[in-house]
Design a protein around this motif. Structure first.
Motif, PDB file in Angstrom:
ATOM      1  N   ASN A 371     -24.441 -61.814  17.484  1.00 63.26           N
ATOM      2  CA  ASN A 371     -25.489 -60.681  16.719  1.00 63.26           C
ATOM      3  C   ASN A 371     -26.847 -61.076  16.386  1.00 63.26           C
ATOM      4  N   ALA A 372     -26.867 -62.520  16.986  1.00 62.61           N
ATOM      5  CA  ALA A 372     -28.076 -63.339  17.215  1.00 62.61           C
ATOM      6  C   ALA A 372     -28.846 -62.463  18.070  1.00 62.61           C
ATOM      7  N   ASP A 373     -28.503 -62.327  19.619  1.00 65.37           N
ATOM      8  CA  ASP A 373     -28.775 -61.471  20.337  1.00 65.37           C
ATOM      9  C   ASP A 373     -29.497 -60.668  20.631  1.00 65.37           C
ATOM     10  N   THR A 374     -28.742 -59.971  19.578  1.00 67.63           N
ATOM     11  CA  THR A 374     -29.291 -58.130  19.448  1.00 67.63           C
ATOM     12  C   THR A 374     -29.668 -57.849  18.170  1.00 67.63           C
ATOM     13  N   ALA A 375     -30.379 -58.592  17.266  1.00 67.30           N
ATOM     14  CA  ALA A 375     -30.657 -58.629  16.122  1.00 67.30           C
ATOM     15  C   ALA A 375     -32.117 -57.933  16.482  1.00 67.30           C
ATOM     16  N   GLY A 376     -31.935 -56.837  15.924  1.00 68.55           N
ATOM     17  CA  GLY A 376     -34.053 -56.917  15.826  1.00 68.55           C
ATOM     18  C   GLY A 376     -34.067 -54.936  16.845  1.00 68.55           C
ATOM     19  N   LYS A 377     -32.397 -54.832  18.193  1.00 71.95           N
ATOM     20  CA  LYS A 377     -32.616 -53.982  19.151  1.00 71.95           C
ATOM     21  C   LYS A 377     -31.967 -52.386  18.679  1.00 71.95           C
ATOM     22  N   LYS A 378     -33.241 -51.935  18.851  1.00 70.50           N
ATOM     23  CA  LYS A 378     -32.855 -50.230  19.018  1.00 70.50           C
ATOM     24  C   LYS A 378     -31.478 -50.037  19.006  1.00 70.50           C
ATOM     25  N   TYR A 379     -31.021 -50.918  20.550  1.00 66.55           N
ATOM     26  CA  TYR A 379     -29.633 -50.037  21.285  1.00 66.55           C
ATOM     27  C   TYR A 379     -28.257 -50.441  20.964  1.00 66.55           C
ATOM     28  N   ARG A 380     -27.044 -49.783  21.477  1.00 70.43           N
ATOM     29  CA  ARG A 380     -26.284 -50.302  20.352  1.00 70.43           C
ATOM     30  C   ARG A 380     -25.306 -51.168  22.241  1.00 70.43           C
ATOM     31  N   VAL A 381     -24.861 -51.883  21.418  1.00 72.39           N
ATOM     32  CA  VAL A 381     -24.444 -53.263  22.637  1.00 72.39           C
ATOM     33  C   VAL A 381     -22.879 -52.306  22.421  1.00 72.39           C
ATOM     34  N   TYR A 382     -22.087 -52.557  23.597  1.00 71.61           N
ATOM     35  CA  TYR A 382     -20.038 -52.861  23.725  1.00 71.61           C
ATOM     36  C   TYR A 382     -20.033 -53.971  24.663  1.00 71.61           C
ATOM     37  N   ASP A 383     -19.945 -55.312  23.829  1.00 64.50           N
ATOM     38  CA  ASP A 383     -19.520 -56.457  24.490  1.00 64.50           C
ATOM     39  C   ASP A 383     -17.708 -56.512  25.171  1.00 64.50           C
ATOM     40  N   ARG A 384     -17.922 -57.856  25.621  1.00 62.00           N
ATOM     41  CA  ARG A 384     -16.163 -58.265  25.907  1.00 62.00           C
ATOM     42  C   ARG A 384     -14.939 -57.950  25.029  1.00 62.00           C
ATOM     43  N   ASN A 385     -16.045 -59.042  24.020  1.00 61.15           N
ATOM     44  CA  ASN A 385     -14.710 -58.525  22.485  1.00 61.15           C
ATOM     45  C   ASN A 385     -15.056 -56.814  22.066  1.00 61.15           C
ATOM     46  N   ILE A 386     -15.896 -56.021  22.048  1.00 60.63           N
ATOM     47  CA  ILE A 386     -15.769 -54.949  21.667  1.00 60.63           C
ATOM     48  C   ILE A 386     -14.482 -54.102  22.548  1.00 60.63           C
ATOM     49  N   CYS A 387     -14.456 -54.701  24.130  1.00 59.43           N
ATOM     50  CA  CYS A 387     -14.226 -53.867  25.028  1.00 59.43           C
ATOM     51  C   CYS A 387     -12.573 -53.915  25.252  1.00 59.43           C
ATOM     52  N   TYR A 388     -12.436 -55.289  25.006  1.00 58.59           N
ATOM     53  CA  TYR A 388     -11.082 -56.029  25.427  1.00 58.59           C
ATOM     54  C   TYR A 388     -10.878 -56.635  24.117  1.00 58.59           C
ATOM     55  N   TYR A 389      -9.255 -56.602  24.421  1.00 62.69           N
ATOM     56  CA  TYR A 389      -8.873 -57.719  23.450  1.00 62.69           C
ATOM     57  C   TYR A 389      -8.459 -59.112  24.154  1.00 62.69           C
ATOM     58  N   ALA A 390      -8.866 -60.553  23.140  1.00 64.71           N
ATOM     59  CA  ALA A 390      -7.687 -61.604  23.048  1.00 64.71           C
ATOM     60  C   ALA A 390      -7.815 -61.850  25.123  1.00 64.71           C
ATOM     61  N   ASN A 391      -6.526 -61.331  24.990  1.00 60.12           N
ATOM     62  CA  ASN A 391      -4.876 -60.940  26.528  1.00 60.12           C
ATOM     63  C   ASN A 391      -5.852 -60.461  27.243  1.00 60.12           C
ATOM     64  N   GLU A 392      -6.803 -59.586  27.622  1.00 57.87           N
ATOM     65  CA  GLU A 392      -8.299 -59.140  28.297  1.00 57.87           C
ATOM     66  C   GLU A 392      -7.382 -57.174  28.550  1.00 57.87           C
ATOM     67  N   GLY A 393      -6.543 -56.988  27.571  1.00 54.86           N
ATOM     68  CA  GLY A 393      -6.132 -55.294  27.423  1.00 54.86           C
ATOM     69  C   GLY A 393      -7.061 -54.898  27.199  1.00 54.86           C
ATOM     70  N   GLY A 394      -7.030 -54.126  27.265  1.00 59.62           N
ATOM     71  CA  GLY A 394      -7.765 -52.297  26.987  1.00 59.62           C
ATOM     72  C   GLY A 394      -7.858 -52.714  25.368  1.00 59.62           C
ATOM     73  N   LYS A 395      -9.177 -52.057  24.474  1.00 59.58           N
ATOM     74  CA  LYS A 395      -9.748 -52.213  23.201  1.00 59.58           C
ATOM     75  C   LYS A 395     -10.080 -51.080  22.937  1.00 59.58           C
ATOM     76  N   ASP A 396     -11.040 -50.648  23.159  1.00 56.74           N
ATOM     77  CA  ASP A 396     -12.106 -49.548  22.613  1.00 56.74           C
ATOM     78  C   ASP A 396     -12.114 -49.200  23.682  1.00 56.74           C
ATOM     79  N   ARG A 397     -11.268 -47.822  24.004  1.00 54.67           N
ATOM     80  CA  ARG A 397     -11.209 -47.391  25.825  1.00 54.67           C
ATOM     81  C   ARG A 397     -12.236 -46.503  25.974  1.00 54.67           C
TER      82      ARG A 397
END
Length: 549
Positions: A371-397
């Motif tokens: 969150n600190a990395d994206t604070a104040g940024k206008k763009y959206r970020v979809y990172d590893r934890n949003i896109c994939y589960y901890a076991n690396e399966g697809g999460k946000d498809r």
């Protein structure tokens, strides 16, 4: 190669299919021409050869081909729009799968057309030189199509003679018999095909040798695979495009790295989008549609709207984390050339306050972003934890790093489904990879590293050459599979690669948790289409592949 496909020829080809239904067709032949008449003239026979090439369009650059050759591997999993999760994730994969039925039918149509041409070419009225060349093309194409059949379905129906009318029986032929014929056909092709052609897309001697090198590798004939791959590399004037990213530019498709390609036409009319025989109801969307398959859905996000540059996202497939993590993008230019990670604002009406056209609107990344990395940024970020589960399966498809190799910003409109981009079947880079793999198996890791370093130096970001250099100690089969993924991701070879090396099961289990839940060893061959099983009368002899229903 511009292929005007004669409907009459295609109907003749289809007559050789094993019966899929009992419906009777009312035949109408306004020209009065017979098969014998058409095939007994050089002009008529040329339509047969052209039609024999056309079946590549069912596989290369098509959703069906991607679903059966790239999906269900370690590199890809389902996006939200995936139509065939039974192929992508092996969820109850059965004989009713529509891709199986379509590709089985078309591949056997292609085989019958090649058999017909080979059997009749002596009466076509060709000069000796032209007859030998067209005959060699048909032998090459028959080998090429039979490879797809035998690898996908195993020891199924096999014939080298023309089928007239409807057959109601099918045979079960050993895999070794298929490959013996493949090698005989390719020997003829190598002997009689020309070294080059002015008709782009036709098979030539180096095309046949390149495919033969692939077949030698597949069958464990490593000394021959190494020698033949090296011959293609050194003898015919091919060369790697200096920048990997330039391979995929629409104005650079016919470059010196391409050994063989399906040549889709800039005039989309010739790509058969409305051909009721080739693509009923637009089923395969005419020309190359790879640009539709791999893109995430971006056009409903703030600051974004659908446009030509970013493409029409069908949202079918997303990369596994394993594929993304294979790259060191700080040193390897192939990552940014292969994947799209940043989307720039093209719609200020929906943009956050202060965001201008051309500003970053969306970022997808394989890394964890705080969150600190994206604070104040206008763009959206979809990172590893949003896109994939901890076991690396697809999460946000729906949002993810997207393959962009097949993007086509030259399309006429943002909703155009067709692309004139050629579908590469064999690139020179594959010959380096074949030679390297063969040399590893021949216990020559130093020589293997030499081949691999050629590709990695081409891919090195300036100043990072040392990071990309590999040595003999790095040369293992696993490394080669990783390198093939980095070089060839999405190019419709991965399923074959994993099966050839005996790694399909292990790699899915290790690297694709979505597919691993359902994958079983019997999935190393595909189910024979149910309509084929239903149609044959010798059901005791022609049975379904084990464990399928």
């Amino acid at each position: 190669m511009k292929r005007y496909i004669n409907l009459f020829i295609l109907l003749i080809a289809g007559a050789g299919l094993l019966a899929a239904c009992n419906k009777q067709l009312e035949e109408y032949n306004p020209s009065g021409l017979t098969v014998d008449q058409v095939f007994s003239t050089p002009e008529g026979f040329e339509t047969l050869v052209s039609a024999a090439y056309s079946y590549n369009r069912w596989w290369y650059g098509k959703e069906e081909g991607y679903s059966i050759s790239e999906m269900g591997t370690d590199l890809w999993t389902s996006g939200t729009g995936d139509k065939y999760p039974d192929l992508t994730q092996y969820i109850n994969l059965q004989a009713s799968n529509g891709v199986m039925s379509v590709l089985w039918r078309q591949l056997y149509s292609a085989i019958n057309l090649c058999n017909t041409g080979i059997g009749r070419i002596g009466n076509a009225g060709f000069t000796d030189e032209k007859r030998a060349m067209r005959d060699a093309e048909l032998h090459f194409l028959r080998a090429f199509y039979y490879w797809h059949i035998v690898e996908m379905w195993g020891g199924v129906h096999f014939t080298v003679t023309e089928t007239a009318g409807v057959e109601t029986t099918a045979n079960r032929t050993p895999v070794d018999t298929f490959y013996a014929q493949i090698f005989r056909d390719l020997d003829i092709a190598v002997q009689h095909l020309p070294v080059s052609t002015s008709d782009y897309g036709r098979a030539t001697r180096p095309v046949a040798q390149a495919f033969l090198a692939r077949m030698y590798l597949t069958r464990g004939m490593n000394d021959r695979a190494a020698a033949l791959a090296d011959s293609v590399i050194t003898k015919y004037g091919f060369s790697l495009v200096p920048k990997y990213a330039d391979l995929w530019k629409m104005d650079n498709l016919q470059n010196k790295e391409i050994v063989w390609a399906v040549n889709y036409m800039k005039n989309l009319v010739f790509d058969d989008r409305i051909d009721a025989t080739l693509y009923p109801n637009g089923h395969s969307r005419g020309a190359n549609n790879g640009h539709l398959m791999f893109g995430m859905k971006y056009d409903d996000l703030p600051g974004m709207q659908r446009d030509i540059l970013n493409g029409r996202p069908f949202n079918r497939y997303m990369p596994t984390l394993y594929l993304l993590d294979l790259f060191n993008e700080k040193a390897d230019a192939r990552y940014d050339a292969t994947f799209k990670s940043v989307w720039l604002c093209n719609n200020t009406k929906t943009a956050p306050a202060g965001m201008k056209l051309g500003d970053t609107a969306v970022i997808c990344t394989k890394y964890v972003v705080s969150n600190a990395d994206t604070a104040g940024k206008k763009y959206r970020v979809y990172d590893r934890n949003i896109c994939y589960y901890a076991n690396e399966g697809g999460k946000d498809r729906t949002r993810y790093v997207s393959l962009q190799k097949f993007d086509d910003p030259s399309r006429a409109s943002m909703n155009e489904e067709q692309s004139a981009k050629d579908a590469y079947i064999i690139r020179l880079a594959e010959m380096y990879l074949i030679a390297a793999e063969a040399q590893i198996k021949l216990a020559n890791p130093g020589k293997a590293a030499e081949y691999i370093n050629v590709l990695r130096m081409r891919a090195a970001i300036p100043g990072h050459e040392a990071d990309m250099q590999v040595s003999a100690a790095d040369m293992t089969l696993e490394f080669i599979l990783d390198e093939r993924a980095r070089e060839l991701a999405g190019e419709q070879l991965r399923w074959f690669d994993l099966k050839r090396t005996g790694k399909l099961s292990a790699h899915i289990i290790a690297h694709n948790p979505d597919a691993a839940k359902n994958f079983r060893e019997f999935h190393n061959v595909r189910p024979i289409p149910q309509d084929q099983i239903d149609a044959v009368t010798n059901k005791a002899e022609f049975t379904q592949n084990p464990n399928y229903q």
